[in-house]
Design a protein around this motif. Structure first.
Motif, short mmCIF file in Angstrom:
data_model
loop_
_atom_site.label_atom_id
_atom_site.label_comp_id
_atom_site.label_asym_id
_atom_site.label_seq_id
_atom_site.Cartn_x
_atom_site.Cartn_y
_atom_site.Cartn_z
N ILE A 191 0.84 -1.21 0.00
CA ILE A 191 0.00 0.00 0.00
C ILE A 191 0.87 1.25 0.00
O ILE A 191 0.65 2.19 -0.77
CB ILE A 191 -0.95 -0.01 1.20
CG1 ILE A 191 -1.94 -1.17 1.12
CG2 ILE A 191 -1.71 1.33 1.32
CD1 ILE A 191 -2.81 -1.35 2.35
N HIS A 228 4.14 5.84 -5.38
CA HIS A 228 4.05 5.92 -6.84
C HIS A 228 2.97 6.92 -7.25
O HIS A 228 3.14 7.68 -8.22
CB HIS A 228 3.73 4.54 -7.44
CG HIS A 228 4.89 3.61 -7.47
ND1 HIS A 228 6.10 3.93 -8.05
CD2 HIS A 228 5.04 2.34 -6.99
CE1 HIS A 228 6.94 2.92 -7.93
NE2 HIS A 228 6.32 1.93 -7.30
N LEU A 229 1.86 6.92 -6.54
CA LEU A 229 0.74 7.80 -6.88
C LEU A 229 1.11 9.27 -6.79
O LEU A 229 0.77 10.07 -7.67
CB LEU A 229 -0.45 7.50 -5.96
CG LEU A 229 -1.68 8.40 -6.11
CD1 LEU A 229 -2.35 8.17 -7.46
CD2 LEU A 229 -2.67 8.17 -4.97
N ASP A 243 -5.69 -2.57 0.00
CA ASP A 243 -4.69 -3.31 -0.76
C ASP A 243 -3.89 -2.35 -1.63
O ASP A 243 -4.10 -1.13 -1.61
CB ASP A 243 -5.34 -4.39 -1.62
CG ASP A 243 -6.47 -3.85 -2.48
OD1 ASP A 243 -6.30 -2.77 -3.08
OD2 ASP A 243 -7.53 -4.50 -2.56
N ALA A 244 -2.98 -2.92 -2.43
CA ALA A 244 -2.07 -2.11 -3.24
C ALA A 244 -2.78 -1.33 -4.34
O ALA A 244 -2.21 -0.37 -4.88
CB ALA A 244 -0.99 -2.99 -3.84
N SER A 245 -3.99 -1.72 -4.70
CA SER A 245 -4.75 -0.97 -5.71
C SER A 245 -5.44 0.24 -5.09
O SER A 245 -6.14 0.97 -5.78
CB SER A 245 -5.79 -1.88 -6.37
OG SER A 245 -6.77 -2.28 -5.44
N LEU A 246 -5.24 0.44 -3.79
CA LEU A 246 -5.82 1.54 -3.02
C LEU A 246 -7.34 1.47 -2.99
O LEU A 246 -8.04 2.49 -2.91
CB LEU A 246 -5.34 2.90 -3.55
CG LEU A 246 -3.82 3.10 -3.57
CD1 LEU A 246 -3.46 4.51 -4.00
CD2 LEU A 246 -3.22 2.79 -2.19
N THR A 247 -7.86 0.26 -3.04
CA THR A 247 -9.27 0.02 -2.79
C THR A 247 -9.56 0.33 -1.33
O THR A 247 -8.76 0.01 -0.45
CB THR A 247 -9.63 -1.45 -3.08
OG1 THR A 247 -9.30 -1.75 -4.44
CG2 THR A 247 -11.10 -1.72 -2.84
N SER A 256 2.42 1.82 -3.36
CA SER A 256 1.45 2.38 -4.30
C SER A 256 1.22 3.87 -4.05
O SER A 256 1.11 4.66 -4.99
CB SER A 256 0.12 1.63 -4.20
OG SER A 256 0.25 0.30 -4.66
N PHE A 299 -7.09 2.14 3.26
CA PHE A 299 -6.79 1.40 2.05
C PHE A 299 -6.65 -0.09 2.37
O PHE A 299 -5.98 -0.46 3.34
CB PHE A 299 -5.52 1.93 1.40
CG PHE A 299 -5.62 3.37 1.00
CD1 PHE A 299 -6.59 3.78 0.10
CD2 PHE A 299 -4.76 4.33 1.54
CE1 PHE A 299 -6.71 5.12 -0.27
CE2 PHE A 299 -4.87 5.66 1.17
CZ PHE A 299 -5.85 6.06 0.27
#
Length: 319
Positions: free
Chosen positions: A55, A61-62, A136-140, A58, A134
């Motif tokens: 997380i 990176h974001l 998970d790594a998809s920021l869900t 991600s 968040f």
């Protein structure tokens, strides 16, 4: 996950044959500097919360290129014998808490305040459809949601940590304070367009690097508590122990685009929102210096029914 004895101890240690030196300033005990004979990097070992490594990667990176953050060099997922590890660059700069510890900080506080406002304004421009942590790594966002009522939050923590020792009168004073803060936050939310935004949630001087030559932020560190939340969470966090108007006024004045209102209103709503964190700190089961200082501040606010209460003589304290 490895046993506790497999995790590097405090002080210089070894992990998988690599010399590790604890990074100064952090409280997690999981962050190290690696590399004495080459360009150093920062290694974060996620022993307690392994899923957070992906997380955090991600998130970095974001926001990379939007706000100053370290670049991600490597992400190692946890295995049966090794914890999750995140490797990032070591960014040049001086921790802001170190700079502010000097009675005459070697920075231009007005320039620094504006630089901090730029960071918070950028984060507040990254919206989400709802509030939450968040997953998970998809920021869900997690389906668990987030608490919304300060009194319920306080009541849940009544028997925890230092809050368990409070007298009945102090506890009632605290409930009166959180009720008033809840009304402030709900009124502000109803009177303006607000949305969930990327919130660092630990936006304080120990997690900010600054270039003393330019008085500008060079890196925002430690994203482990970041979530979709309110800009007032970060305002309240930064202003919790920082009370110097030479720094706070340019910071708060620079937030008009994302937090409509005046400097005093920003500060009041930030302090009201910060009660979530102060209650959590005071209710932690393990005593620590941070818990003690947060509890002292919370108690002063409760006894005076004043979010601006300050129980110390100095302008600021070192948490």
């Amino acid at each position: 996950m490895p046993a506790d004895e497999d995790i590097p101890p405090s002080g210089d240690g070894w992990w998988h044959g690599i010399p590790l030196r604890p990074l100064a300033g952090g409280y997690s005990g999981e962050t190290y500097v690696v590399g004495a004979d080459r360009e150093p990097v920062v290694v974060r070992i996620y022993a307690r919360n392994p899923e957070r490594a992906a997380i955090d990667a991600s998130l970095l990176h974001l926001v990379r290129g939007l706000v100053p953050v370290p670049s991600v060099l490597e992400l190692r997922h946890p295995t049966r014998t090794s914890p999750a590890v995140l490797v990032t660059e070591l960014v040049a700069g001086t921790r802001l808490d170190v700079l502010l510890a000097d009675p005459a900080p070697a920075v231009d506080l007005e320039v620094l305040g504006r630089s901090l406002a730029e960071v918070l304004t950028t984060l507040a421009g990254i919206p989400f459809l709802d509030y939450g942590m968040f997953a998970d790594a998809s920021l869900t966002l997690s389906e668990d949601g987030m608490p919304t009522d300060l009194r319920d939050w306080a009541e849940d923590l009544r028997g925890a940590g230092r809050l368990a020792t409070w007298t009945g009168s102090d506890w009632q004073a605290l409930l009166d304070l959180v009720d008033a803060a809840q009304d402030l936050l709900e009124t502000a939310s109803a009177s303006r367009v607000e949305r969930a935004v990327l919130t660092h949630s630990d936006f304080n001087p120990k997690n900010l690097l600054v270039d003393p030559a330019t008085s500008r932020v060079t890196a925002v560190l430690d994203w482990e508590f970041a979530h979709a939340g309110s800009v007032y969470t970060d305002i309240g966090n930064f202003c919790r122990f920082e009370r110097d108007p030479r720094l706070l006024e340019p910071l708060l004045a620079g937030l008009d685009r994302v937090a409509p209102g005046n400097v005093k209103e920003h500060l009041t709503l930030g302090r009201a929102n910060d009660l979530w964190a102060l209650l959590e700190l005071a209710g932690r089961p393990r005593p620590s210096p941070v818990q003690a200082i947060a509890t002292e501040l919370l108690l002063a606010q409760a006894r005076t029914n004043d979010l601006e209460a300050w129980p110390w003589e100095a302008v600021r304290v070192d948490p």
